[in-house]
Design an enzyme around this catalytic site. Structure first.
Site, short mmCIF file in Angstrom:
data_model
loop_
_atom_site.label_atom_id
_atom_site.label_comp_id
_atom_site.label_asym_id
_atom_site.label_seq_id
_atom_site.Cartn_x
_atom_site.Cartn_y
_atom_site.Cartn_z
N ASN A 145 0.84 -1.19 0.00
CA ASN A 145 0.00 0.00 0.00
C ASN A 145 0.88 1.25 0.00
O ASN A 145 1.80 1.37 0.82
CB ASN A 145 -0.90 -0.03 1.24
CG ASN A 145 -1.95 1.07 1.21
OD1 ASN A 145 -1.63 2.25 1.17
ND2 ASN A 145 -3.21 0.68 1.27
N GLU A 184 -2.71 -4.62 -3.20
CA GLU A 184 -2.95 -5.46 -4.37
C GLU A 184 -2.81 -4.67 -5.66
O GLU A 184 -2.25 -5.17 -6.65
CB GLU A 184 -4.36 -6.07 -4.29
CG GLU A 184 -4.60 -6.93 -3.07
CD GLU A 184 -5.17 -6.16 -1.89
OE1 GLU A 184 -5.93 -6.77 -1.12
OE2 GLU A 184 -4.86 -4.96 -1.75
N CYS A 232 -10.22 -3.63 -4.63
CA CYS A 232 -9.25 -4.66 -5.01
C CYS A 232 -9.96 -5.96 -5.40
O CYS A 232 -9.53 -6.65 -6.33
CB CYS A 232 -8.26 -4.89 -3.88
SG CYS A 232 -7.26 -3.42 -3.51
N CYS A 242 -10.33 -5.16 -0.16
CA CYS A 242 -11.49 -4.27 -0.10
C CYS A 242 -12.30 -4.44 -1.38
O CYS A 242 -11.95 -5.22 -2.27
CB CYS A 242 -11.03 -2.82 0.05
SG CYS A 242 -10.17 -2.20 -1.43
#
Length: 226
Positions: A121, A134, A162, A159
């Site tokens: 991230n 991701e 993603c 999430c």
């Protein structure tokens, strides 16, 4: 040959009673195993709807299949091929992000059994709102002709953004470090035929718990709950 016979029954006998068609659909679901099943399960609703089965019946079939697959995997009857070292790379990426003051979600991508990319991230580091772990990993992997033989590793349950990317590109298997600190969209992925493997990894939990305690505002911003 048994599967072909069931398919023939589904397509060539539309006049059969609904109960018999439902039994045929159930047989199809339970006879196709492992990876083949994960690629077919998302197509079953279209097959069954063609023959008059309702959405509730389709949902029951899919939920029954998920339970059956989970039970088989728990008994060690089926194992999806994935690489421990690729998952370890995702964990390293998560720890690296936390050391930079970023959200500790790491990811890695295997194609044909080989690690091709990893990332973490970068929302905080780059000021990029969609640079989740991701997404950063997939960006690092560059353009791929197909993800048919891919395995995506992530330290945290994906999430909605993603998960949508995983579904869009047809990534068949996702290995998830943990979903305790954030549940993500695992059931949605499963409902679309993705093979989701949860590891319940304590290291992943510790990394995310530490970040959530130290930077609650940034975490809320990352998942859109400000």
């Amino acid at each position: 040959m048994v599967i072909l016979g069931i398919l023939r029954t589904l397509w060539l006998r539309p006049g059969d009673p609904p109960a018999e068609r439902a039994l045929s659909a159930i047989a199809l679901v339970f006879l196709i195993n492992g990876t083949i099943l994960s690629r077919w399960i998302s197509r079953i609703p279209a097959i069954t709807e063609r023959h008059g089965l309702g959405k509730s019946e389709i949902g029951q079939l899919i939920r029954a299949n998920h339970q059956w697959q989970d039970e088989r995997q728990a008994r060690g009857e089926i194992m999806t091929a994935w690489n421990q070292e690729s998952f370890e790379e995702a964990v390293r990426q998560a720890a690296k992000s936390l050391s930079e003051g970023g959200v500790p979600v790491g990811s890695a991508l295997d194609i044909d059994g080989s690690l091709v990319a990893s990332g973490h991230n970068r929302r905080v580091q780059d000021g990029d709102p969609i640079a989740h772990g991701e997404m950063s990993c997939l960006r690092a992997a560059g353009r791929q002709r197909s993800y048919r033989d891919a395995v995506l590793y992530t330290t945290l349950a994906p999430c909605a953004m993603c998960a949508g990317t995983i579904i869009q590109f047809g990534i068949p298997t996702v290995v998830v470090g943990e979903s305790e600190t954030f549940p993500g969209e695992l059931e949605w992925l499963r409902s679309r035929g993705v093979d989701v493997i949860e590891l319940d990894d304590d290291r992943c939990k510790r990394l995310m718990s530490e970040f959530q305690e130290r930077y609650p505002e940034v975490w809320a911003e990352d998942i859109g709950e400000v």
